[in-house]
Design a protein around this motif. Structure first.
Motif, mmCIF file in Angstrom:
data_model
loop_
_atom_site.group_PDB
_atom_site.id
_atom_site.type_symbol
_atom_site.label_atom_id
_atom_site.label_comp_id
_atom_site.label_asym_id
_atom_site.label_seq_id
_atom_site.Cartn_x
_atom_site.Cartn_y
_atom_site.Cartn_z
ATOM 1 N N GLU A 171 -29.762 15.391 9.789
ATOM 2 C CA GLU A 171 -30.520 14.364 9.054
ATOM 3 C C GLU A 171 -32.030 14.585 9.050
ATOM 4 O O GLU A 171 -31.960 14.815 8.035
ATOM 5 N N GLU A 172 -32.667 15.454 9.702
ATOM 6 C CA GLU A 172 -34.167 15.914 9.243
ATOM 7 C C GLU A 172 -34.084 16.832 8.363
ATOM 8 O O GLU A 172 -35.024 16.800 7.388
ATOM 9 N N LYS A 173 -33.290 17.366 8.428
ATOM 10 C CA LYS A 173 -33.224 18.596 6.287
ATOM 11 C C LYS A 173 -33.040 17.858 5.959
ATOM 12 O O LYS A 173 -33.285 17.873 4.317
ATOM 13 N N LEU A 174 -32.091 17.048 5.821
ATOM 14 C CA LEU A 174 -31.390 15.758 4.459
ATOM 15 C C LEU A 174 -32.856 15.356 4.053
ATOM 16 O O LEU A 174 -33.381 15.083 3.025
ATOM 17 N N ARG A 175 -34.065 15.377 5.140
ATOM 18 C CA ARG A 175 -34.560 14.240 4.495
ATOM 19 C C ARG A 175 -35.637 14.811 4.176
ATOM 20 O O ARG A 175 -36.791 14.243 3.165
ATOM 21 N N ILE A 176 -36.027 15.832 4.158
ATOM 22 C CA ILE A 176 -36.997 16.949 4.020
ATOM 23 C C ILE A 176 -36.742 17.531 2.292
ATOM 24 O O ILE A 176 -37.136 17.965 1.575
ATOM 25 N N VAL A 177 -35.177 17.303 2.435
ATOM 26 C CA VAL A 177 -34.768 18.098 1.014
ATOM 27 C C VAL A 177 -34.390 17.138 -0.082
ATOM 28 O O VAL A 177 -34.918 17.075 -1.484
ATOM 29 N N GLY A 178 -34.194 15.945 0.955
ATOM 30 C CA GLY A 178 -34.659 14.266 -0.612
ATOM 31 C C GLY A 178 -36.077 14.039 -0.495
ATOM 32 O O GLY A 178 -36.453 14.328 -1.653
ATOM 33 N N GLN A 179 -36.410 14.920 -0.092
ATOM 34 C CA GLN A 179 -38.888 14.835 -0.212
ATOM 35 C C GLN A 179 -38.739 15.288 -1.539
ATOM 36 O O GLN A 179 -39.280 15.377 -2.673
ATOM 37 N N LEU A 180 -38.581 16.863 -1.024
ATOM 38 C CA LEU A 180 -38.496 17.758 -2.647
ATOM 39 C C LEU A 180 -37.798 17.803 -3.620
ATOM 40 O O LEU A 180 -38.839 17.692 -4.386
ATOM 41 N N ILE A 181 -36.851 17.529 -4.017
ATOM 42 C CA ILE A 181 -35.943 17.093 -4.664
ATOM 43 C C ILE A 181 -35.635 16.039 -5.205
ATOM 44 O O ILE A 181 -35.972 16.350 -6.640
ATOM 45 N N GLY A 182 -35.764 15.252 -4.656
ATOM 46 C CA GLY A 182 -35.767 13.522 -5.010
ATOM 47 C C GLY A 182 -36.837 13.550 -6.497
ATOM 48 O O GLY A 182 -37.946 14.669 -6.594
ATOM 49 N N ARG A 183 -36.652 12.440 -7.018
ATOM 50 C CA ARG A 183 -36.561 11.898 -8.249
ATOM 51 C C ARG A 183 -38.768 11.588 -7.962
ATOM 52 O O ARG A 183 -38.710 11.295 -6.831
ATOM 53 N N SER A 184 -40.142 12.196 -8.519
ATOM 54 C CA SER A 184 -40.749 11.410 -8.582
ATOM 55 C C SER A 184 -40.721 9.939 -8.793
ATOM 56 O O SER A 184 -40.019 9.622 -9.690
ATOM 57 N N LYS A 185 -42.081 9.607 -9.025
ATOM 58 C CA LYS A 185 -42.542 8.485 -9.853
ATOM 59 C C LYS A 185 -42.511 8.024 -11.506
ATOM 60 O O LYS A 185 -42.781 9.326 -12.146
ATOM 61 N N SER A 186 -41.220 7.549 -11.657
ATOM 62 C CA SER A 186 -41.042 6.912 -13.213
ATOM 63 C C SER A 186 -42.008 5.912 -13.961
ATOM 64 O O SER A 186 -42.294 5.499 -12.626
ATOM 65 N N ILE A 187 -42.119 6.372 -14.631
ATOM 66 C CA ILE A 187 -42.926 5.272 -15.530
ATOM 67 C C ILE A 187 -41.597 4.076 -16.043
ATOM 68 O O ILE A 187 -40.801 4.530 -16.115
ATOM 69 N N THR A 188 -42.173 2.992 -16.115
ATOM 70 C CA THR A 188 -41.550 1.852 -15.947
ATOM 71 C C THR A 188 -42.038 0.819 -17.227
ATOM 72 O O THR A 188 -42.672 1.393 -17.553
ATOM 73 N N SER A 189 -41.121 0.082 -17.442
ATOM 74 C CA SER A 189 -41.231 -0.846 -18.794
ATOM 75 C C SER A 189 -42.767 -1.441 -18.527
ATOM 76 O O SER A 189 -43.711 -1.633 -19.321
ATOM 77 N N SER A 190 -42.786 -1.595 -17.147
ATOM 78 C CA SER A 190 -44.014 -2.686 -16.367
ATOM 79 C C SER A 190 -45.186 -1.959 -17.123
ATOM 80 O O SER A 190 -46.418 -2.065 -17.957
ATOM 81 N N ASP A 191 -45.192 -0.434 -16.496
ATOM 82 C CA ASP A 191 -46.050 0.238 -16.304
ATOM 83 C C ASP A 191 -46.601 1.110 -18.121
ATOM 84 O O ASP A 191 -47.844 0.998 -19.044
ATOM 85 N N ILE A 192 -45.687 0.828 -18.903
ATOM 86 C CA ILE A 192 -45.573 0.655 -20.322
ATOM 87 C C ILE A 192 -46.342 -0.260 -21.213
ATOM 88 O O ILE A 192 -47.247 -0.111 -21.749
ATOM 89 N N TYR A 193 -45.961 -1.561 -21.066
ATOM 90 C CA TYR A 193 -46.953 -2.955 -21.032
ATOM 91 C C TYR A 193 -48.117 -3.083 -20.844
ATOM 92 O O TYR A 193 -49.019 -3.764 -21.640
#
Length: 86
Positions: free
Chosen positions: A16-38
């Motif tokens: 579980e600890e390894k999966l948590r680290i992998v998720g943080q490194l490979i997971g998507r970063s902050k995405s631009i939302t429609s509210s950010d665009i507006y």
């Protein structure tokens, strides 16, 4: 892109600890939302400048393709209305 995270074989971390680290490194970063665009559209409009996809991408620090992908039809109509008011 294929990305791999390799741990040393004698690493004593749980699965579980390894999966948590992998998720943080490979997971998507902050995405631009429609509210950010507006919000950025309103900000650009307040400065009496024409709203363009390129200008939005520069201010939001992303690609023009990201703006196109996250911009719904309502936002496109709103962009046209705000540009007509100038």
């Amino acid at each position: 892109k294929v990305r791999k995270v390799i741990f040393k074989p004698n690493n004593m971390m749980s699965k579980e600890e390894k999966l948590r680290i992998v998720g943080q490194l490979i997971g998507r970063s902050k995405s631009i939302t429609s509210s950010d665009i507006y919000d950025m559209m309103l900000s650009i409009n307040d400065s009496d400048r024409r709203i363009t996809i390129k200008r939005l991408s520069i201010h939001l620090n992303c690609s023009t393709r990201t703006i196109h992908r996250n911009m719904c039809t309502e936002l496109k109509r709103e962009k046209e209305l705000l540009n007509q008011q100038l």
